[in-house]
Design an enzyme around this catalytic site. Structure first.
Site, short mmCIF file in Angstrom:
data_model
loop_
_atom_site.label_atom_id
_atom_site.label_comp_id
_atom_site.label_asym_id
_atom_site.label_seq_id
_atom_site.Cartn_x
_atom_site.Cartn_y
_atom_site.Cartn_z
N GLY A 46 31.09 -15.77 -12.11
CA GLY A 46 29.80 -15.56 -12.06
C GLY A 46 28.94 -17.11 -12.15
CD GLN A 51 26.52 -21.42 -15.12
OE1 GLN A 51 26.51 -20.20 -14.37
NE2 GLN A 51 27.56 -21.85 -15.90
CB CYS A 93 30.05 -20.58 -19.95
SG CYS A 93 28.81 -21.01 -19.03
CG LEU A 94 32.42 -22.24 -14.50
CD1 LEU A 94 31.82 -21.90 -12.75
CD2 LEU A 94 33.79 -22.48 -14.46
CG HIS A 135 27.92 -15.11 -19.22
ND1 HIS A 135 28.68 -15.51 -20.40
CD2 HIS A 135 27.56 -16.36 -18.41
CE1 HIS A 135 29.12 -16.90 -20.20
NE2 HIS A 135 28.33 -17.50 -18.98
CD GLU A 136 26.92 -15.79 -14.61
OE1 GLU A 136 26.29 -16.89 -14.40
OE2 GLU A 136 28.18 -16.13 -15.04
CG HIS A 139 23.73 -19.03 -17.55
ND1 HIS A 139 23.94 -20.16 -18.06
CD2 HIS A 139 25.03 -18.44 -17.23
CE1 HIS A 139 25.21 -20.20 -18.59
NE2 HIS A 139 25.84 -19.18 -17.73
CO CO Z 1 27.76 -19.30 -18.06
#
Ligand code: CO
Length: 172
Positions: A46, A51, A93-94, A135-136, A139
């Site tokens: 995701g 991000q 998470c990236l 999670h997304e 963000h």
């Molecule tokens: Co993330």
């Protein structure tokens, strides 16, 4: 198509509440392609627009990385119902590289969102996919999974987060 660089913990854009999308135009289509491509390149399941530095309510989600059939492009999403049970999974998470931790979330959800044409869509998800979606969507509210870790785990990763935060501010 082009890939974009992923913002790191400490970058203020990751803490902003993102804005609703109102224009469903070609720029949006290109952005969605680029976001999906960046997610694949970074090996993620995701990726949310903040991000990559874009404070808009847009995310791409794919429970089976690389499979175009399971890819969901989500715009202006809203969770309308949470399941009663919980599901816990080790998340990463990236934008928070090098840190993983268990997060407890509702095990299922119903959501509405708009697709790339602006059409209203509904979706039911459970388990792994429900976790990725939450999670997304976090963000888009400026919330990161590390905010949802246990207090003990938060204490453990404090130093690492401080290090990341230096990097994130420089990259922003
Ligand atoms: Co993330």
């Amino acid at each position: 198509m082009a890939t974009m660089s992923v913002r790191i913990y400490g970058d203020p854009v990751l803490r902003k509440k993102s804005e609703k999308v109102t224009e469903f135009d070609d720029d949006l289509l290109v952005f969605l392609e680029d976001l999906a491509e960046t997610m694949i390149l970074e090996d993620g399941v995701g990726l949310a627009a903040p991000q990559v530095g874009v404070s808009k309510q847009i995310a791409v989600i794919n429970r089976e990385p690389g499979n175009p059939v399971t890819l969901i492009k989500v715009i202006n999403p809203e969770i309308t119902l949470f399941g009663d049970e919980t599901y816990s999974m080790e998340e990463g998470c990236l934008s928070v590289p090098g840190i993983r931790g268990k997060v407890v979330r509702p095990d299922s959800l119903e959501m509405t969102y708009q697709d790339e044409k602006g059409e209203q869509q509904e979706l039911y998800a459970e388990g792994f996919e429900a976790t990725i979606i939450q999670h997304e969507l976090d963000h888009l509210d400026g919330v990161l999974f590390v905010d949802r870790l246990s207090l003990a785990k938060k204490v453990l990763i404090k130093g690492k987060l401080r290090e990341l935060s230096k990097r994130g501010r420089e990259g922003g």
